[in-house]
Design a protein around this motif. Structure first.
Motif, PDB file in Angstrom:
ATOM      1  N   GLY A  97       4.023   4.508   6.078  1.00 40.53           N
ATOM      2  CA  GLY A  97       3.512   4.162   4.752  1.00 40.53           C
ATOM      3  C   GLY A  97       4.210   4.887   3.617  1.00 40.53           C
ATOM      4  N   SER A 262      -0.265  -5.916  -2.515  1.00 41.75           N
ATOM      5  CA  SER A 262      -0.258  -5.983  -1.040  1.00 41.75           C
ATOM      6  C   SER A 262       0.899  -5.175  -0.446  1.00 41.75           C
ATOM      7  CB  SER A 262      -0.163  -7.451  -0.570  1.00 41.75           C
ATOM      8  OG  SER A 262      -1.249  -8.200  -1.067  1.00 41.75           O
ATOM      9  N   PRO A 264       2.108  -2.163   1.806  1.00 40.30           N
ATOM     10  CA  PRO A 264       1.510  -1.374   2.897  1.00 40.30           C
ATOM     11  C   PRO A 264       1.867   0.109   2.822  1.00 40.30           C
ATOM     12  CG  PRO A 264       3.458  -2.498   3.690  1.00 40.30           C
ATOM     13  CD  PRO A 264       3.282  -2.939   2.254  1.00 40.30           C
ATOM     14  N   THR A 268      -2.799   2.111   0.239  1.00 42.13           N
ATOM     15  CA  THR A 268      -3.484   1.061   0.997  1.00 42.13           C
ATOM     16  C   THR A 268      -4.072   1.624   2.286  1.00 42.13           C
ATOM     17  OG1 THR A 268      -1.975  -0.610   0.101  1.00 42.13           O
ATOM     18  CG2 THR A 268      -3.194  -1.185   2.092  1.00 42.13           C
ATOM     19  N   ASN A 272      -8.027   1.458   3.362  1.00 43.43           N
ATOM     20  CA  ASN A 272      -8.434   0.869   4.641  1.00 43.43           C
ATOM     21  C   ASN A 272      -9.209   1.880   5.482  1.00 43.43           C
ATOM     22  OD1 ASN A 272      -7.178  -1.548   3.985  1.00 43.43           O
ATOM     23  ND2 ASN A 272      -5.274  -1.023   5.029  1.00 43.43           N
TER      24      ASN A 272
END
Length: 314
Positions: A97, A262, A264, A268, A272
Motif C-alpha cells: 500500500g 479508489s 489501494p 484505504t 477497511n
C-alpha cells in the motif's frame, strides 16, 4: 563526527521508553477500551464456545502482560503478524500500500513545496503590496474550503466534464499508475499550497528583519541577492523542520483522496481495517507511525548540521 554519533546513539536510547509508552497506549486502547474483539468479529449471536475458540485463535486468551509484550516485540521487530480479515502478513500489506499512497502524495508534496517557497520569496520581495495582500487572501480562502469540496469539484470538472484525467481507479507498476495519479497529485497540491505558503511567507519575512539583512543592504547588495543568497539559506532550518516533520505522514497518503479515487493505498487499508474491526492492522499502523515520527525527528536534528554549520549536536 564523534559527537554526532554519540548524540544519535543517545537519542536512540531515549526513544526506547517513548516506543514502550506508545505500545502501552495502543495496547490499552485496543485491548481494554474497545472490549472483546471476538464479540465484535462474531456478532451478537455468537455462542460462548465460538467466542472462546476465536479468542484462542487470535491469541487473546493469553495474560494481558504477555499480550503487551507481544505488542512491544512487534514494534522492535516490525513483525505485526497477520490481518484478521484478509489473513495476509501485515508488513506485506503495508509495503504493497505504500507505493500507491506515495505515487500521488510525494510528487504533490514536492510540487507544492517548490511553488510555495518560490511564491513566499516573491511575496517577500513585494511585501506590503497588492500581490502580498492577494496571496494572503487566496491562501486563507483555500484553507477555508473543505478538502472534500476540492475532490468532488476536480473529479466533476477536470475528469468528468473535460476528460483530462482518469476519474478513479488505479493500475500497479510504472508507468501504468501515472494517468491515475495525476488528478490526485493536483488535488494534493491545491490542498497544500494554502498552509505551506502561509508558513513559508512568515519564515521568510522573519528573516528579512534580521540584522544581517540590514548589513547586506548597507553594502549595496540587491534585494534578489539578499533573498536568494542570504535569507533563503538562513531560513532553511525552519523550512527543513517543516518538510521533515511532514514526510512521515505522506506515507499514509490522504484517506479521502484514496477513497474517492479508489486508490489501494495505506489510507484505504486503514479504512477497511476500521470497517472490519481488524485491530492488528490498525495497531500496526499506529505503532509504525510513531516510530517514523521518532526517526524523522532524529533525521531533522542531523540535517540541521548540514544546512547550518553553527549547529552542533550535543
Amino acid at each position: 563526527m564523534k559527537d554526532n554519533l554519540i548524540y544519535i546513539l543517545r537519542k536512540l536510547i531515549y526513544s526506547i521508553p517513548i516506543i514502550l509508552g506508545v505500545c502501552l497506549i495502543v495496547f490499552v486502547i485496543f485491548n481494554l477500551i474497545f472490549g472483546d474483539p471476538s464479540a465484535l468479529l462474531l456478532g451478537k449471536n455468537a455462542t460462548a464456545q465460538q467466542m472462546a475458540d476465536m479468542r484462542e485463535q487470535l491469541g487473546l486468551n493469553k495474560p494481558l502482560f504477555m499480550q503487551y509484550l507481544d505488542t512491544v516485540k512487534s514494534a522492535f521487530t516490525l513483525d505485526f503478524g497477520r490481518s484478521w480479515s484478509t489473513k495476509q502478513n501485515i508488513m506485506d500489506m503495508i509495503k504493497a500500500g505504500a507505493f500507491p499512497s506515495l505515487s500521488f502524495a510525494l510528487p504533490g508534496f514536492m510540487i507544492s513545496l517548490v511553488i510555495s517557497i518560490a511564491l513566499a520569496l516573491v511575496i517577500a520581495l513585494y511585501r506590503g503590496g497588492v500581490f502580498d495582500l492577494f496571496a494572503r487572501v487566496v491562501s486563507i480562502a483555500m484553507l477555508s474550503i473543505s478538502s472534500l469540496t476540492y475532490i468532488l469539484f476536480c473529479q466533476w470538472f477536470f475528469a468528468f466534464k473535460l476528460g483530462w484525467f482518469e476519474i478513479s481507479g488505479y493500475e500497479e507498476g510504472f508507468p501504468a499508475f501515472i494517468p491515475y495519479a495525476l488528478l490526485p497529485t493536483l488535488i494534493w497540491v491545491i490542498l497544500s499550497i494554502g498552509p505551506d505558503l502561509r508558513f513559508f511567507r512568515t519564515v521568510v519575512l522573519d528573516e528579512l528583519y534580521q540584522d544581517y539583512v540590514r548589513t547586506a543592504r548597507s553594502k549595496g547588495l540587491s534585494e534578489m541577492v539578499i533573498l536568494f543568497k542570504h535569507v533563503l539559506r538562513n531560513a532553511m532550518v525552519p523550512i527543513l523542520t517543516y518538510v521533515l516533520i511532514q514526510l512521515p505522514f505522506l506515507i499514509l497518503g490522504s484517506v479521502l483522496i484514496e477513497i474517492f479515487f479508489s486508490i489501494p493505498g495505506l489510507g484505504t487499508m486503514i479504512v477497511n481495517a476500521l470497517n472490519s474491526y481488524d485491530f492488528p492492522v490498525i495497531r500496526a499502523m499506529a505503532i509504525l507511525s510513531a516510530i517514523m515520527v521518532i526517526v524523522f525527528q532524529l533525521l531533522t536534528d542531523v540535517m540541521y548540521t548540514f544546512v547550518d554549520p553553527r549547529v552542533k549536536l550535543k
